[in-house]
Design an enzyme around this catalytic site. Structure first.
Site, PDB file in Angstrom:
ATOM      1  N   HIS A 175      38.235  37.457  44.558  1.00  0.00           N
ATOM      2  CA  HIS A 175      37.789  38.729  45.132  1.00  0.00           C
ATOM      3  C   HIS A 175      38.745  39.357  46.153  1.00  0.00           C
ATOM      4  O   HIS A 175      38.533  40.476  46.586  1.00  0.00           O
ATOM      5  CB  HIS A 175      36.415  38.581  45.797  1.00  0.00           C
ATOM      6  CG  HIS A 175      36.467  37.857  47.113  1.00  0.00           C
ATOM      7  ND1 HIS A 175      36.486  36.496  47.204  1.00  0.00           N
ATOM      8  CD2 HIS A 175      36.542  38.317  48.382  1.00  0.00           C
ATOM      9  CE1 HIS A 175      36.558  36.150  48.469  1.00  0.00           C
ATOM     10  NE2 HIS A 175      36.601  37.233  49.212  1.00  0.00           N
TER      11      HIS A 175
HETATM   12  C1  UD1 Z   1      34.075  40.713  52.074  1.00  0.00           C
HETATM   13  C2  UD1 Z   1      34.900  40.219  53.254  1.00  0.00           C
HETATM   14  C3  UD1 Z   1      35.605  38.903  52.872  1.00  0.00           C
HETATM   15  C4  UD1 Z   1      34.632  37.883  52.317  1.00  0.00           C
HETATM   16  C5  UD1 Z   1      33.888  38.522  51.149  1.00  0.00           C
HETATM   17  C6  UD1 Z   1      32.901  37.563  50.529  1.00  0.00           C
HETATM   18  C7  UD1 Z   1      35.836  42.018  54.663  1.00  0.00           C
HETATM   19  C8  UD1 Z   1      37.068  42.752  55.008  1.00  0.00           C
HETATM   20  N1  UD1 Z   1      35.948  41.165  53.621  1.00  0.00           N
HETATM   21  O1  UD1 Z   1      34.977  41.112  51.055  1.00  0.00           O
HETATM   22  O2  UD1 Z   1      36.222  38.374  54.026  1.00  0.00           O
HETATM   23  O3  UD1 Z   1      35.347  36.755  51.862  1.00  0.00           O
HETATM   24  O4  UD1 Z   1      33.214  39.687  51.638  1.00  0.00           O
HETATM   25  O5  UD1 Z   1      32.267  38.131  49.441  1.00  0.00           O
HETATM   26  O6  UD1 Z   1      34.829  42.195  55.297  1.00  0.00           O
HETATM   27  N2  UD1 Z   1      29.980  45.438  46.638  1.00  0.00           N
HETATM   28  C9  UD1 Z   1      28.908  45.560  45.786  1.00  0.00           C
HETATM   29  N3  UD1 Z   1      27.790  44.831  46.084  1.00  0.00           N
HETATM   30  C10 UD1 Z   1      27.727  44.020  47.157  1.00  0.00           C
HETATM   31  C11 UD1 Z   1      28.846  43.895  47.996  1.00  0.00           C
HETATM   32  C12 UD1 Z   1      29.963  44.616  47.711  1.00  0.00           C
HETATM   33  O7  UD1 Z   1      28.924  46.286  44.808  1.00  0.00           O
HETATM   34  O8  UD1 Z   1      26.673  43.409  47.371  1.00  0.00           O
HETATM   35  C13 UD1 Z   1      31.172  46.246  46.391  1.00  0.00           C
HETATM   36  C14 UD1 Z   1      31.398  47.226  47.544  1.00  0.00           C
HETATM   37  O9  UD1 Z   1      30.739  48.405  47.352  1.00  0.00           O
HETATM   38  C15 UD1 Z   1      32.889  47.370  47.538  1.00  0.00           C
HETATM   39  C16 UD1 Z   1      33.368  46.028  47.042  1.00  0.00           C
HETATM   40  O10 UD1 Z   1      32.297  45.393  46.372  1.00  0.00           O
HETATM   41  O11 UD1 Z   1      33.302  48.360  46.630  1.00  0.00           O
HETATM   42  C17 UD1 Z   1      33.918  45.180  48.159  1.00  0.00           C
HETATM   43  O12 UD1 Z   1      32.905  44.807  49.085  1.00  0.00           O
HETATM   44  P1  UD1 Z   1      33.264  44.512  50.639  1.00  0.00           P
HETATM   45  O13 UD1 Z   1      32.113  43.949  51.317  1.00  0.00           O
HETATM   46  O14 UD1 Z   1      33.921  45.693  51.205  1.00  0.00           O
HETATM   47  O15 UD1 Z   1      34.406  43.446  50.602  1.00  0.00           O
HETATM   48  P2  UD1 Z   1      34.482  42.049  49.861  1.00  0.00           P
HETATM   49  O16 UD1 Z   1      35.571  42.165  48.886  1.00  0.00           O
HETATM   50  O17 UD1 Z   1      33.153  41.583  49.383  1.00  0.00           O
END
Ligand code: UD1
Length: 360
Positions: free
Chosen positions: A203
């Protein structure tokens, strides 16, 4: 004493599960739990709360999507409002996400002490969002709860050791506590036998946001999947990118799953031949389970497992060749991450500073 805890992303719910359990042993502690909303899918959030029996948050801020700046900024504003209303003695944060930094900054600006669990980790690249978040959080926290001796060394180099306490890793506490409940049903449903499959998670922004890099990784994994099944619980961010870059064909041999809850994931970790991952947590959980990880990262905050020869780092383009070099010999726990009582050390330390009755 009042502790206000802020969580937002999956790895924080997992850590909170065990620390909250410890806090509940102390009737003097009132915990106010705030969920920023960063992770919002049921599989990434609600399901974890129910399977690990974490109390529902008192505040759910529902902040997600948008750029990192937008997300962190909105959290800062909302968390400040909650802090002004609740007036906690201390704010507790975990790890390195945008939710961690926003909460630490909101509290520090109001002169409320911050306690940072999983402090002291450092890794390259220095511009990855998690590294920025953890460095800044350590700077502005009063209590640095450090999971590894390497973390203590890192903090010494930055002149922060006076605030540091070696605690061991709360994820190790949770692993020991929940081990009897790990669920092997997924392996059975897919007829996966012990040591005959690979568990994959992916991820990180530097692995999944660039089409060329993601394609390199998937090409290498496809070669591996030709002779051993790969089980891939897929993070929403990675799913979005694979679709956007039109790379789904590489996954034809994989067993694709939704994100798994902790008990299901650990059930798969326990019997995997090898774990291929870029997750911080999974690198250690594989070690707790006596397994090894091949880590698709230039560096890791859990460097001691590399130095011990247990885990290996790989560049995307070398994934296949590193995989062929890696033995799946079982691993002996060397106590690197403490004794399974990190949560107790943390809660007792907070009591010694903030509980007027118990610390007397
Ligand atoms: C985040 C953390 C990372 C952690 C990871 C675990 C930061 C910078 N990064 O990264 O340290 O290891 O979580 O998972 O905070 N999304 C969904 N559904 C969800 C969650 C996210 O669709 O339930 C989508 C969001 O809309 C976004 C993408 O996934 O487009 C990334 O989500 P985000 O929480 O920003 O970062 P992670 O990559 O999950």
């Amino acid at each position: 004493m009042k502790i206000l805890t802020v969580v937002g992303a999956r790895p924080q719910f997992i850590k909170e599960a065990i620390v909250q359990k410890e806090m509940k042993k102390w009737p003097n502690i009132e915990e106010v739990l705030v969920h920023t909303g960063q992770h919002y899918d049921a599989k990434m959030s609600g399901d974890i709360f129910s399977s690990l029996e974490i109390d529902a948050p008192k505040y759910h801020l529902d902040i997600n999507r948008g750029s990192h700046g937008q997300m962190t900024g909105k959290m800062l504003i909302k968390i400040e409002e909650v802090l002004l209303k609740e007036e906690p003695d201390v704010v507790l944060v975990y790890g390195d996400t945008n939710s961690t930094l926003a909460a630490a900054l909101a509290a520090a600006k109001l002169k409320i002490p911050v306690a940072h669990v999983e402090a002291g980790l450092r890794q390259n690249p220095k511009d990855m969002p998690e590294e920025i978040n953890r460095q800044l959080t350590d700077r502005i926290s009063k209590h640095l709860y450090v999971p590894s001796l390497k973390g203590i060394e890192n903090l010494k180099l930055e002149g922060l050791e006076q605030r540091a306490v070696f605690t061991g890793d709360v994820m190790y506490d949770l692993y020991l506590e929940m081990e009897p409940y790990f669920n092997s049903e997924i392996a059975s449903a897919f007829s996966l036998e012990e040591d005959k499959y690979i568990l994959l998670t992916l991820h990180r922004d530097f692995n999944v946001d660039d089409r060329f890099v993601l394609q390199k990784i998937l090409e290498n994994l496809k070669r591996i999947s030709e002779f051993i099944p790969i089980v891939f619980p897929i993070h929403p961010r990675t799913r979005q990118r694979i679709l956007k870059f039109n790379l789904s064909d590489y996954l034809s041999n994989f067993k694709i799953l939704e994100p798994l809850d902790y008990l299901d994931l650990m059930g798969l970790v326990q019997n995997a031949k090898l774990i291929i991952t870029d997750s911080g947590g999974l690198q250690k959980e594989s070690y707790f389970a006596g397994r090894r990880s091949l880590i698709v990262m230039p560096d890791t905050g859990w460097i001691e497992l590399i130095e011990e020869g247990i885990n290996k780092l790989t560049k995307p383009e070398n994934l296949y060749s590193k995989f062929t070099e890696m033995s799946s010999l079982s691993v002996v726990d060397k106590g690197i991450y403490g004794k399974g009582n990190a949560s107790e050390i943390i809660v007792r330390d907070l009591i010694s500073h903030y509980d007027k009755v118990l610390s007397r």
